[in-house]
Design a protein around this motif. Sequence first.
Motif, PDB file in Angstrom:
ATOM      1  N   GLY A 259     -39.200 -53.498  59.717  1.00 15.77           N
ATOM      2  CA  GLY A 259     -38.728 -52.279  60.375  1.00 15.77           C
ATOM      3  C   GLY A 259     -37.934 -52.586  61.625  1.00 15.77           C
ATOM      4  O   GLY A 259     -36.878 -51.988  61.889  1.00 15.77           O
ATOM      5  N   ALA A 260     -38.414 -53.538  62.422  1.00 16.32           N
ATOM      6  CA  ALA A 260     -37.696 -53.918  63.634  1.00 16.32           C
ATOM      7  C   ALA A 260     -36.335 -54.509  63.307  1.00 16.32           C
ATOM      8  O   ALA A 260     -35.349 -54.275  64.022  1.00 16.32           O
ATOM      9  CB  ALA A 260     -38.531 -54.912  64.440  1.00 16.32           C
ATOM     10  N   ALA A 261     -36.265 -55.290  62.223  1.00 23.79           N
ATOM     11  CA  ALA A 261     -34.985 -55.870  61.809  1.00 23.79           C
ATOM     12  C   ALA A 261     -33.970 -54.773  61.495  1.00 23.79           C
ATOM     13  O   ALA A 261     -32.792 -54.857  61.885  1.00 23.79           O
ATOM     14  CB  ALA A 261     -35.195 -56.770  60.603  1.00 23.79           C
ATOM     15  N   GLU A 262     -34.419 -53.733  60.781  1.00 27.43           N
ATOM     16  CA  GLU A 262     -33.507 -52.624  60.478  1.00 27.43           C
ATOM     17  C   GLU A 262     -33.092 -51.903  61.759  1.00 27.43           C
ATOM     18  O   GLU A 262     -31.934 -51.492  61.911  1.00 27.43           O
ATOM     19  CB  GLU A 262     -34.191 -51.643  59.510  1.00 27.43           C
ATOM     20  CG  GLU A 262     -33.256 -50.528  59.057  1.00 27.43           C
ATOM     21  CD  GLU A 262     -33.894 -49.583  58.046  1.00 27.43           C
ATOM     22  OE1 GLU A 262     -33.283 -48.534  57.774  1.00 27.43           O
ATOM     23  OE2 GLU A 262     -35.003 -49.889  57.542  1.00 27.43           O
ATOM     24  N   MET A 263     -34.026 -51.770  62.675  1.00 25.38           N
ATOM     25  CA  MET A 263     -33.705 -51.124  63.957  1.00 25.38           C
ATOM     26  C   MET A 263     -32.661 -51.913  64.737  1.00 25.38           C
ATOM     27  O   MET A 263     -31.726 -51.350  65.316  1.00 25.38           O
ATOM     28  CB  MET A 263     -34.979 -50.978  64.792  1.00 25.38           C
ATOM     29  CG  MET A 263     -35.996 -50.000  64.230  1.00 25.38           C
ATOM     30  SD  MET A 263     -37.537 -49.989  65.207  1.00 25.38           S
ATOM     31  CE  MET A 263     -38.547 -48.864  64.227  1.00 25.38           C
ATOM     32  N   ASP A 322     -32.803 -42.231  68.720  1.00 24.26           N
ATOM     33  CA  ASP A 322     -32.958 -41.356  67.540  1.00 24.26           C
ATOM     34  C   ASP A 322     -33.005 -42.200  66.266  1.00 24.26           C
ATOM     35  O   ASP A 322     -33.805 -41.923  65.348  1.00 24.26           O
ATOM     36  CB  ASP A 322     -31.793 -40.368  67.456  1.00 24.26           C
ATOM     37  CG  ASP A 322     -31.901 -39.250  68.493  1.00 24.26           C
ATOM     38  OD1 ASP A 322     -32.986 -39.097  69.095  1.00 24.26           O
ATOM     39  OD2 ASP A 322     -30.882 -38.561  68.719  1.00 24.26           O
ATOM     40  N   ALA A 323     -32.164 -43.225  66.180  1.00 27.09           N
ATOM     41  CA  ALA A 323     -32.137 -44.081  64.997  1.00 27.09           C
ATOM     42  C   ALA A 323     -33.445 -44.839  64.840  1.00 27.09           C
ATOM     43  O   ALA A 323     -33.972 -44.977  63.726  1.00 27.09           O
ATOM     44  CB  ALA A 323     -30.964 -45.056  65.087  1.00 27.09           C
ATOM     45  N   LEU A 324     -33.997 -45.323  65.931  1.00 23.59           N
ATOM     46  CA  LEU A 324     -35.268 -46.049  65.886  1.00 23.59           C
ATOM     47  C   LEU A 324     -36.389 -45.142  65.374  1.00 23.59           C
ATOM     48  O   LEU A 324     -37.213 -45.547  64.541  1.00 23.59           O
ATOM     49  CB  LEU A 324     -35.628 -46.587  67.273  1.00 23.59           C
ATOM     50  CG  LEU A 324     -35.191 -48.024  67.590  1.00 23.59           C
ATOM     51  CD1 LEU A 324     -33.691 -48.212  67.396  1.00 23.59           C
ATOM     52  CD2 LEU A 324     -35.586 -48.404  69.013  1.00 23.59           C
ATOM     53  N   ALA A 326     -36.063 -42.495  63.469  1.00 19.59           N
ATOM     54  CA  ALA A 326     -35.843 -42.174  62.048  1.00 19.59           C
ATOM     55  C   ALA A 326     -36.270 -43.333  61.152  1.00 19.59           C
ATOM     56  O   ALA A 326     -36.894 -43.129  60.099  1.00 19.59           O
ATOM     57  CB  ALA A 326     -34.369 -41.831  61.823  1.00 19.59           C
ATOM     58  N   ILE A 327     -35.973 -44.558  61.558  1.00 16.89           N
ATOM     59  CA  ILE A 327     -36.369 -45.730  60.775  1.00 16.89           C
ATOM     60  C   ILE A 327     -37.884 -45.857  60.738  1.00 16.89           C
ATOM     61  O   ILE A 327     -38.484 -46.127  59.685  1.00 16.89           O
ATOM     62  CB  ILE A 327     -35.724 -46.995  61.364  1.00 16.89           C
ATOM     63  CG1 ILE A 327     -34.211 -46.962  61.161  1.00 16.89           C
ATOM     64  CG2 ILE A 327     -36.322 -48.257  60.722  1.00 16.89           C
ATOM     65  CD1 ILE A 327     -33.453 -47.997  61.971  1.00 16.89           C
ATOM     66  N   ALA A 328     -38.515 -45.644  61.875  1.00 17.39           N
ATOM     67  CA  ALA A 328     -39.977 -45.724  61.929  1.00 17.39           C
ATOM     68  C   ALA A 328     -40.615 -44.675  61.035  1.00 17.39           C
ATOM     69  O   ALA A 328     -41.591 -44.954  60.311  1.00 17.39           O
ATOM     70  CB  ALA A 328     -40.452 -45.548  63.372  1.00 17.39           C
ATOM     71  N   ASP A 329     -40.055 -43.480  61.050  1.00 21.69           N
ATOM     72  CA  ASP A 329     -40.614 -42.401  60.223  1.00 21.69           C
ATOM     73  C   ASP A 329     -40.456 -42.722  58.741  1.00 21.69           C
ATOM     74  O   ASP A 329     -41.389 -42.530  57.944  1.00 21.69           O
ATOM     75  CB  ASP A 329     -39.889 -41.095  60.571  1.00 21.69           C
ATOM     76  CG  ASP A 329     -40.493 -39.902  59.844  1.00 21.69           C
ATOM     77  OD1 ASP A 329     -41.687 -39.627  60.057  1.00 21.69           O
ATOM     78  OD2 ASP A 329     -39.758 -39.257  59.071  1.00 21.69           O
ATOM     79  N   ARG A 330     -39.314 -43.245  58.347  1.00 21.78           N
ATOM     80  CA  ARG A 330     -39.059 -43.559  56.945  1.00 21.78           C
ATOM     81  C   ARG A 330     -39.939 -44.696  56.447  1.00 21.78           C
ATOM     82  O   ARG A 330     -40.343 -44.727  55.285  1.00 21.78           O
ATOM     83  CB  ARG A 330     -37.581 -43.917  56.770  1.00 21.78           C
ATOM     84  CG  ARG A 330     -37.158 -44.106  55.311  1.00 21.78           C
ATOM     85  CD  ARG A 330     -35.663 -44.268  55.177  1.00 21.78           C
ATOM     86  NE  ARG A 330     -35.151 -45.482  55.800  1.00 21.78           N
ATOM     87  CZ  ARG A 330     -34.464 -45.525  56.927  1.00 21.78           C
ATOM     88  NH1 ARG A 330     -34.184 -44.406  57.588  1.00 21.78           N
ATOM     89  NH2 ARG A 330     -34.034 -46.672  57.410  1.00 21.78           N
ATOM     90  N   ARG A 331     -40.290 -45.620  57.338  1.00 28.29           N
ATOM     91  CA  ARG A 331     -41.084 -46.787  56.956  1.00 28.29           C
ATOM     92  C   ARG A 331     -42.576 -46.631  57.274  1.00 28.29           C
ATOM     93  O   ARG A 331     -43.346 -47.570  57.116  1.00 28.29           O
ATOM     94  CB  ARG A 331     -40.556 -48.029  57.669  1.00 28.29           C
ATOM     95  CG  ARG A 331     -39.229 -48.538  57.119  1.00 28.29           C
ATOM     96  CD  ARG A 331     -38.751 -49.747  57.914  1.00 28.29           C
ATOM     97  NE  ARG A 331     -37.649 -50.448  57.249  1.00 28.29           N
ATOM     98  CZ  ARG A 331     -37.793 -51.434  56.394  1.00 28.29           C
ATOM     99  NH1 ARG A 331     -39.009 -51.863  56.065  1.00 28.29           N
ATOM    100  NH2 ARG A 331     -36.745 -52.029  55.836  1.00 28.29           N
ATOM    101  N   ALA A 336     -42.761 -47.040  69.957  1.00 27.75           N
ATOM    102  CA  ALA A 336     -42.848 -46.554  71.332  1.00 27.75           C
ATOM    103  C   ALA A 336     -41.780 -47.268  72.150  1.00 27.75           C
ATOM    104  O   ALA A 336     -41.608 -48.488  72.036  1.00 27.75           O
ATOM    105  CB  ALA A 336     -44.234 -46.830  71.917  1.00 27.75           C
ATOM    106  N   THR A 337     -41.043 -46.506  72.955  1.00 30.69           N
ATOM    107  CA  THR A 337     -40.006 -47.092  73.807  1.00 30.69           C
ATOM    108  C   THR A 337     -40.306 -46.792  75.263  1.00 30.69           C
ATOM    109  O   THR A 337     -40.710 -45.678  75.609  1.00 30.69           O
ATOM    110  CB  THR A 337     -38.614 -46.541  73.454  1.00 30.69           C
ATOM    111  OG1 THR A 337     -38.621 -45.115  73.600  1.00 30.69           O
ATOM    112  CG2 THR A 337     -38.228 -46.908  72.041  1.00 30.69           C
TER     113      THR A 337
END
Length: 432
Positions: A259-263, A322-324, A326-331, A336-337
């Motif tokens: 997930g982090a890689a996609e982010m 926002d992108a982070l 969305a990726i977290a939700d999908r995966r 947390a930022t």
Amino acid sequence: MVSSGARAVARCDALGVAPYSDMEGGLYRGYLTAAHRASVDQVGLWMVEAGMYPTIDPAGNLVGHYYSDVVDAPSLIIGSHIDSVRNGGVYDGPLGIMLGIECVAALHAQGKRLPFAIEIYAFGDEEGSRFPAAMLTSRAVAGTLDADLTNIKDDKGTSLPDALRLFNADYEAIIAGRAIWTKEQLGLTTFHNARRKPGTTLAYLEAHIEQGPVLEADGLAVGTVTGIAAQLRYQVVVKGMSGHAGTSSMPLRRDALAGAAEMILAIETIARADASDLVATVGRIEALPGAPNVIAGEVRFSIDIRSGDAARRDRAAEAILDALAAIADRRDLDVATQRVHDLPASPCDPALMDLMDAAIADAGHPARRLVSGAGHDAMVMAALCPIAMLFIRCRQGISHNPAEHVDPADADVALQVMLGFIDRLGATFDPA
């Protein structure tokens, strides 16, 4: 006879090895480490040789004082940072300090005093390479530090207050063998007491390697900086579920590292798509538990976002967050930022830029103005006083790398320009 510029370069080289580095075979000088302590000790001795009186302030900054004959005169601060990134170059930061010392040495050799004092600051923390926040010590001096220091820890779990206590305790243990230090000079008070009093600072001058290719491409030794880009820095924590690498099927995984890689790729995509001076960087990443046969259950990484336009930077930051999410939700991950720091764009003072341009011309070089994409202590000091910066050519624009290189002849030019700047500032300054 070694020129003053060459001596400044040679001193930076000397600070690149043990005991001034805590890294074998390379340079790493973290804030409040043994290497920092040794460097402060040595640079303090060079300050004494140049005719200064060195002290250490409550934030661990080394300060060399060259007083004015005018009572209660404000100070021109010449400064940069003495810490480094891991496996960094020797000139990023220290060269500005060494050139400041050479300026005072030249004035002292002439028996010359100015209508203002000069103070050389060797800031202890600019890079943020030990603690997860940058420019702590210049922010303390400028009075803009709002972080909860008790919650700041390095990767070994040492808190900033504990590191300060150890740093000062180490000094107390060696006072007997150091002629220039006294216990009263150690600043064994609170960190925030490093703040300078209003009205005591005339201006701030920082000389620094360019960290870019513009001067070299133009065939120029030095240039006048117009300002410093706005910066945002975040710390991100992605949480999933650890599991056995051989028995956890792909569809059921909550892999924090994947997930982090996609982010991280999304961050790069957003920055590239802006097609401007905007840049976004992930420079640090840690996967836990860090075993080759275990799916990462937690990943931590940094984000650094910069632009000369603060609004552009902020729009990009919003899109990235926002992108982070969305990726977290999908995966099916948690993200947390935490915003570590927010540094606005910092323009240099127009009048001081004119003085710098004139000093460059007087030194026989064409004036050239350029913006800084990298952050510097100057952008923090802008909250305290007018700022000026001089960039010095570095080979191929390389920085934060052992391949950093500065020609001693360029350092000579920079020193000549700085002395010209100081003279012109003295001519325009009215102590009344």
